[in-house]
Design a protein around this motif. Sequence first.
Motif, PDB file in Angstrom:
ATOM      1  N   ALA A   1      -5.606   2.231   6.561  1.00 50.34           N
ATOM      2  CA  ALA A   1      -4.501   2.656   5.699  1.00 50.34           C
ATOM      3  C   ALA A   1      -3.493   1.540   5.440  1.00 50.34           C
ATOM      4  CB  ALA A   1      -3.830   3.891   6.292  1.00 50.34           C
TER       5      ALA A   1
ATOM      6  N   PHE B   1       1.716   4.080   6.806  1.00 49.29           N
ATOM      7  CA  PHE B   1       1.761   4.229   8.259  1.00 49.29           C
ATOM      8  C   PHE B   1       1.637   5.700   8.662  1.00 49.29           C
ATOM      9  CE2 PHE B   1       4.330   4.555  12.237  1.00 49.29           C
ATOM     10  CZ  PHE B   1       3.452   3.850  13.057  1.00 49.29           C
TER      11      PHE B   1
ATOM     12  N   SER C   1      -1.900   6.463   8.871  1.00 47.20           N
ATOM     13  CA  SER C   1      -2.466   5.873  10.083  1.00 47.20           C
ATOM     14  C   SER C   1      -2.204   6.761  11.289  1.00 47.20           C
ATOM     15  CB  SER C   1      -1.874   4.481  10.323  1.00 47.20           C
ATOM     16  OG  SER C   1      -2.178   3.608   9.269  1.00 47.20           O
TER      17      SER C   1
ATOM     18  N   THR D   1      -9.188   5.342   9.729  1.00 48.53           N
ATOM     19  CA  THR D   1      -8.013   5.668   8.918  1.00 48.53           C
ATOM     20  C   THR D   1      -6.772   4.956   9.439  1.00 48.53           C
ATOM     21  OG1 THR D   1      -8.973   7.843   8.461  1.00 48.53           O
ATOM     22  CG2 THR D   1      -6.632   7.563   7.999  1.00 48.53           C
ATOM     23  N   PHE D   2      -6.622   4.918  10.768  1.00 43.87           N
ATOM     24  CA  PHE D   2      -5.471   4.266  11.392  1.00 43.87           C
ATOM     25  C   PHE D   2      -5.420   2.777  11.035  1.00 43.87           C
ATOM     26  CE2 PHE D   2      -3.701   1.936  15.044  1.00 43.87           C
ATOM     27  CZ  PHE D   2      -2.417   2.455  15.058  1.00 43.87           C
ATOM     28  N   ILE D   3      -6.580   2.130  11.006  1.00 49.74           N
ATOM     29  CA  ILE D   3      -6.620   0.687  10.740  1.00 49.74           C
ATOM     30  C   ILE D   3      -6.598   0.397   9.239  1.00 49.74           C
ATOM     31  CG2 ILE D   3      -8.018  -1.410  11.000  1.00 49.74           C
ATOM     32  CD1 ILE D   3      -9.082  -0.211  13.619  1.00 49.74           C
TER      33      ILE D   3
ATOM     34  N   CYS E   1      -8.628   6.980   2.646  1.00 49.01           N
ATOM     35  CA  CYS E   1      -7.739   5.922   2.157  1.00 49.01           C
ATOM     36  C   CYS E   1      -7.682   5.842   0.637  1.00 49.01           C
ATOM     37  CB  CYS E   1      -8.188   4.571   2.725  1.00 49.01           C
ATOM     38  SG  CYS E   1      -7.873   4.398   4.494  1.00 49.01           S
TER      39      CYS E   1
END
Length: 486
Positions: free
Chosen positions: A161, A290, A293, A157-159, A38
Amino acid sequence: MAKVNRARSTSPPDGGWGWMIVAGCFLVTICTRAVTRCISIFFVEFQTYFAQDYAQTAWIHSIVDCVTMLCAPLGSVVSNRLSCQVGIMLGGLLASTGLILGSFATSLKHLYLTLGVVTGLGFALCYSPAIAMVGKYFSRRKALAYGIAMSGSGIGTFILAPVVQLLIEQFSWRGALLILGGFVLNLCVCGALMRPITLKEDHTTPEQNDVCRTQKEDFKRASPYSPLTKKWARTCLCCSLQQEYSFVLMSDFVVLAISVLFMAYGCSPLFVYLVPYALSVGVSHQQAAFLMSILGVIDIIGNITFGWLTDRRCLKSYRYVCYLVAVGLDGLCYLCLPMLRNLPLLVPFSCTFGYFDGAYVTLIPVVTAEVVGTTSLSSALGVVYFLHAVPYLVSPPIAGWLVDTTGSYTAAFLLCGFSMIFSSVLLGFARLVKRMKKTQLQFLAKESDPKVHLWTNGSVAYSITRELDQKDGESMATSVPGYNAT
């Protein structure tokens, strides 16, 4: 807690407090690997605020990755000398300090030192000890435990970012770094969960204790500066290193090491330049975050599903080929990236690249074990991951220099793509040459065997087998129709 700490276990419990160890390692991967990924979201903010080019700004991400990889053995040493709990807590304090001090930076050089070196060193002290603790608590369910623990990188990373992008918009990059510094302090909580365990193989037998005691007494009598003591120490050290790292001179491992260098060079810049590239083609800040993510969550799907697929009976013997295909397809994704200039095209790219990125990362230990064997796997993986450090350090700045020089991302992405394709082709060519040599050796061995000869008389083939009788030295011939052995 004190009684449990003093307890000795004869074998890994495969459950119980082990699941808390898995949860702690899961959070460690979020706070280390996910936060590192991030950092690329801050790229444009750093570049705009400090008025620097791409190459200078890219050094921040490179230094974090490089220091984390280079100092990973230091984390193992600290946890072995002190304890895993102390090592991870110390690493959490260092990483948090680096992020907090980075929020007060007045130049990129300050960020190199704080966000790069200090935070990277803290991550190194946390990452390897946490992974090692999972292996101590699990034996039969080790693969499942590691799968859950390592999934923190992609899920984090998904959450994180979009959250980091929102923090930058609300509190500026300084406030976002300060909040991340507080978040990374959770590594200290993760360290507190790492309850030490003593296994049966950690105990020494009475005979080993007698030997150690005898050697200790001999060293007390002898001078540490005597020539005999120095010679003995050097001999033991050389023999130990030679046995532990004998695989380094194997031709197959040398080829694998070169391939890893090119693969690591290609895979790193995307996590730095995906967001800046998306912004340059008109994608909004939230949509660009996104994309990171999506890349993270699909990476986890690739880890789990590709590992499960290559465990199937039909693909188990083709794992090496699957690894080559995954690396090569990631390279092809790079070559297509300069033509994707809107969000509907960048989303499938993130899905495809993320899936195959997770796929080949899963197979790196498998391919390494196939090359060096399971006995030297631990040392070989240490060398393989250590080789990631230099490409991680130089590839983002080189890509940034290409962007500054050419005014576009095309040259940087093409170089990364061809680097990964070359890595795949190199391993494939080496495997093909090895198989051809093996076939040639089998053919030569068959030709030199005196037991097998073939004559063709019209459409009839006669096989004559000759064997030497070791007892009386007589020669016998059989298998020819009508032949009288007398």
